[in-house]
Design a protein around this motif. Structure first.
Motif, short mmCIF file in Angstrom:
data_model
loop_
_atom_site.label_atom_id
_atom_site.label_comp_id
_atom_site.label_asym_id
_atom_site.label_seq_id
_atom_site.Cartn_x
_atom_site.Cartn_y
_atom_site.Cartn_z
N VAL A 1 0.83 -1.20 0.00
CA VAL A 1 0.00 0.00 0.00
C VAL A 1 0.87 1.25 0.00
CG1 VAL A 1 -1.66 1.34 1.36
CG2 VAL A 1 -2.00 -1.11 1.05
N ALA A 2 1.92 1.26 0.83
CA ALA A 2 2.79 2.44 0.89
C ALA A 2 3.46 2.71 -0.45
CB ALA A 2 3.85 2.23 1.97
N ALA A 3 3.91 1.65 -1.12
CA ALA A 3 4.56 1.83 -2.42
C ALA A 3 3.58 2.37 -3.45
CB ALA A 3 5.14 0.50 -2.89
N ALA A 4 2.35 1.83 -3.46
CA ALA A 4 1.34 2.31 -4.40
C ALA A 4 1.00 3.77 -4.14
CB ALA A 4 0.09 1.44 -4.30
N ALA A 5 0.86 4.13 -2.86
CA ALA A 5 0.51 5.51 -2.50
C ALA A 5 1.63 6.48 -2.83
CB ALA A 5 0.15 5.58 -1.02
N ALA A 6 2.88 6.04 -2.70
CA ALA A 6 4.01 6.89 -3.06
C ALA A 6 3.99 7.22 -4.54
CB ALA A 6 5.32 6.22 -2.68
N GLN A 7 3.53 6.27 -5.34
CA GLN A 7 3.48 6.47 -6.78
C GLN A 7 2.22 7.24 -7.19
OE1 GLN A 7 6.10 5.42 -8.44
NE2 GLN A 7 5.43 6.25 -10.41
N ARG A 8 1.13 7.00 -6.47
CA ARG A 8 -0.16 7.63 -6.78
C ARG A 8 -0.69 8.32 -5.52
NH1 ARG A 8 -1.93 4.12 -11.08
NH2 ARG A 8 -0.12 4.08 -12.49
N PRO A 9 -0.25 9.54 -5.23
CA PRO A 9 -0.63 10.23 -3.99
C PRO A 9 -2.13 10.46 -3.84
CG PRO A 9 1.27 11.29 -5.00
CD PRO A 9 0.75 10.30 -5.99
N SER A 10 -2.88 10.41 -4.93
CA SER A 10 -4.32 10.64 -4.84
C SER A 10 -5.05 9.47 -4.20
CB SER A 10 -4.89 10.88 -6.24
OG SER A 10 -4.67 9.75 -7.07
N LEU A 11 -4.41 8.32 -4.06
CA LEU A 11 -5.06 7.16 -3.45
C LEU A 11 -5.28 7.39 -1.96
CD1 LEU A 11 -3.04 4.26 -5.14
CD2 LEU A 11 -5.40 4.94 -5.64
N ASP A 12 -6.43 6.95 -1.46
CA ASP A 12 -6.73 7.06 -0.03
C ASP A 12 -6.16 5.83 0.67
OD1 ASP A 12 -7.71 7.42 2.49
OD2 ASP A 12 -9.76 7.87 1.87
N ALA A 13 -4.86 5.89 0.94
CA ALA A 13 -4.17 4.72 1.46
C ALA A 13 -4.62 4.35 2.86
CB ALA A 13 -2.66 4.98 1.44
N THR A 14 -4.83 5.34 3.71
CA THR A 14 -5.18 5.04 5.10
C THR A 14 -6.51 4.32 5.19
OG1 THR A 14 -3.93 6.94 5.91
CG2 THR A 14 -5.62 6.04 7.36
N ASP A 15 -7.51 4.80 4.45
CA ASP A 15 -8.83 4.16 4.48
C ASP A 15 -8.77 2.75 3.92
OD1 ASP A 15 -11.75 4.40 4.96
OD2 ASP A 15 -11.85 4.18 2.78
N TYR A 16 -8.06 2.60 2.82
CA TYR A 16 -7.94 1.28 2.20
C TYR A 16 -7.22 0.30 3.13
CZ TYR A 16 -6.54 -2.33 -1.15
OH TYR A 16 -6.33 -3.53 -1.79
N LEU A 17 -6.12 0.74 3.71
CA LEU A 17 -5.38 -0.13 4.61
C LEU A 17 -6.22 -0.52 5.82
CD1 LEU A 17 -2.69 -1.56 5.18
CD2 LEU A 17 -1.93 0.51 6.37
N THR A 18 -7.01 0.42 6.33
CA THR A 18 -7.90 0.12 7.45
C THR A 18 -8.84 -1.02 7.11
OG1 THR A 18 -7.85 2.40 8.25
CG2 THR A 18 -9.66 1.03 8.99
N ARG A 19 -9.47 -0.94 5.95
CA ARG A 19 -10.42 -1.99 5.54
C ARG A 19 -9.71 -3.34 5.40
NH1 ARG A 19 -11.91 2.08 1.88
NH2 ARG A 19 -11.19 0.88 0.04
N ARG A 20 -8.52 -3.31 4.82
CA ARG A 20 -7.80 -4.57 4.59
C ARG A 20 -7.31 -5.19 5.89
NH1 ARG A 20 -10.16 -6.78 1.22
NH2 ARG A 20 -9.70 -6.59 -0.98
#
Length: 288
Positions: free
Chosen positions: A235-254
């Motif tokens: 998730v961190a790698a994807a978010a670093a490449q695409r900052p528009s992604l809501d990484a925190t919310d997605y990681l919470t669900r996962r």
């Protein structure tokens, strides 16, 4: 499972010994036994095996006990500390009880030449090809082919991930991670998820017979610690490449799905076996 803030995004180095140790059982379960069956008839006598990007030595510990000996392994890596660990934990007995010995070479694998491989029985690597550029894979294929040396290159990431249950953002994060793999080393364009296919073409174009096998990790609640660590880095790698992604919310669900035992992950890889053409071979190419 990781402790502390459940929403902490981590991006631990892929070479960290703790991560390499955590993934070793999953790697061992995933690697292709069918390719190993194709390889064994091409090996005979005293074996000299060169393992590239050795890390903690998991490839040597997996493969050496499955091949007849005697075997001499050259463990090659740019990290001296990892090399020392790999040598100290190396497998020492072949499948027929013969002795297995190891030596280390502290060097970048891009320095490898066909001359280095003239007496080598086999080149191996694990989770390495996706960290290389096109030129580096071409040089590796050329060195192995010129020396007539087989290559067993395992666990190249394809970029494909399957989650159960699925989430509407899975594909976006998978795309972000694939983009990160290609660009996360400044100044170098890495193959990332294209590595397996490109390597197959590189070896085949130099006369080798290439066999490719699908070798996914299949992870469930019994792999909770591995999923947790992998997921945070992914998730961190994807978010670093695409900052528009809501990484925190997605990681919470996962992580919630992981905590309840519901989350299952299939992380796709490929293994590649390249067998150089022998004098009496009339065909070559890629096979799956």
């Amino acid at each position: 499972m990781s402790t502390g803030d459940p929403l902490t995004l981590t991006d631990a180095p892929r070479y960290a010994s703790s991560w390499l140790g955590l993934r070793e059982p999953a790697d061992a379960a995933a690697r292709s036994q069918s390719l190993l069956s194709l390889l064994r008839p091409r090996l005979s006598g005293d074996l000299l095996i060169r393992d590239l990007g050795t890390g903690t030595g998991s490839m040597q510990r997996w493969l050496a006990p499955q091949l007849p000996g005697p075997q001499r392994w050259i463990l090659q890596d740019h990290d001296a500390d990892l090399l020392a660990f790999a040598a100290s934990q190396a497998a020492t007995t072949a499948s027929d009880g013969s002795a297995v010995t190891v030596m280390t070479r502290h060097a970048d694998l891009t320095e490898l030449t066909s001359g280095d491989l003239l007496s080598t029985s086999l080149v191996t690597a694990s989770a390495l090809l996706d960290l290389l550029s096109r030129d580096e894979v071409d040089r590796l294929a050329a060195a192995c082919s010129s020396a007539g040396c087989p290559a067993l290159l395992t666990l190249s990431v394809t970029g494909a991930v399957e989650f159960t249950p699925s989430d509407e953002s899975d594909a976006e994060f998978a795309d972000g991670f694939a983009a990160h793999l290609r660009s996360h080393v400044p100044g170098r364009e890495l193959l990332g998820p294209d590595a397996g296919e490109y390597a197959a073409q590189a070896f085949a174009s130099r006369g080798a017979t290439v066999h490719v096998a699908s070798t996914p990790w299949r992870l469930d609640s019994s792999h909770a610690a591995l999923i947790d660590e992998w997921l945070r880095g992914w998730v961190a790698a994807a978010a670093a490449q695409r900052p528009s992604l809501d990484a925190t919310d997605y990681l919470t669900r996962r992580l919630d799905a992981l905590a309840t035992g519901e989350l299952r992950v299939i992380l796709h890889h490929t293994d590649l076996l390249a067998l150089p053409r022998r004098a009496n071979d009339s065909t070559s190419g890629a096979q799956r």
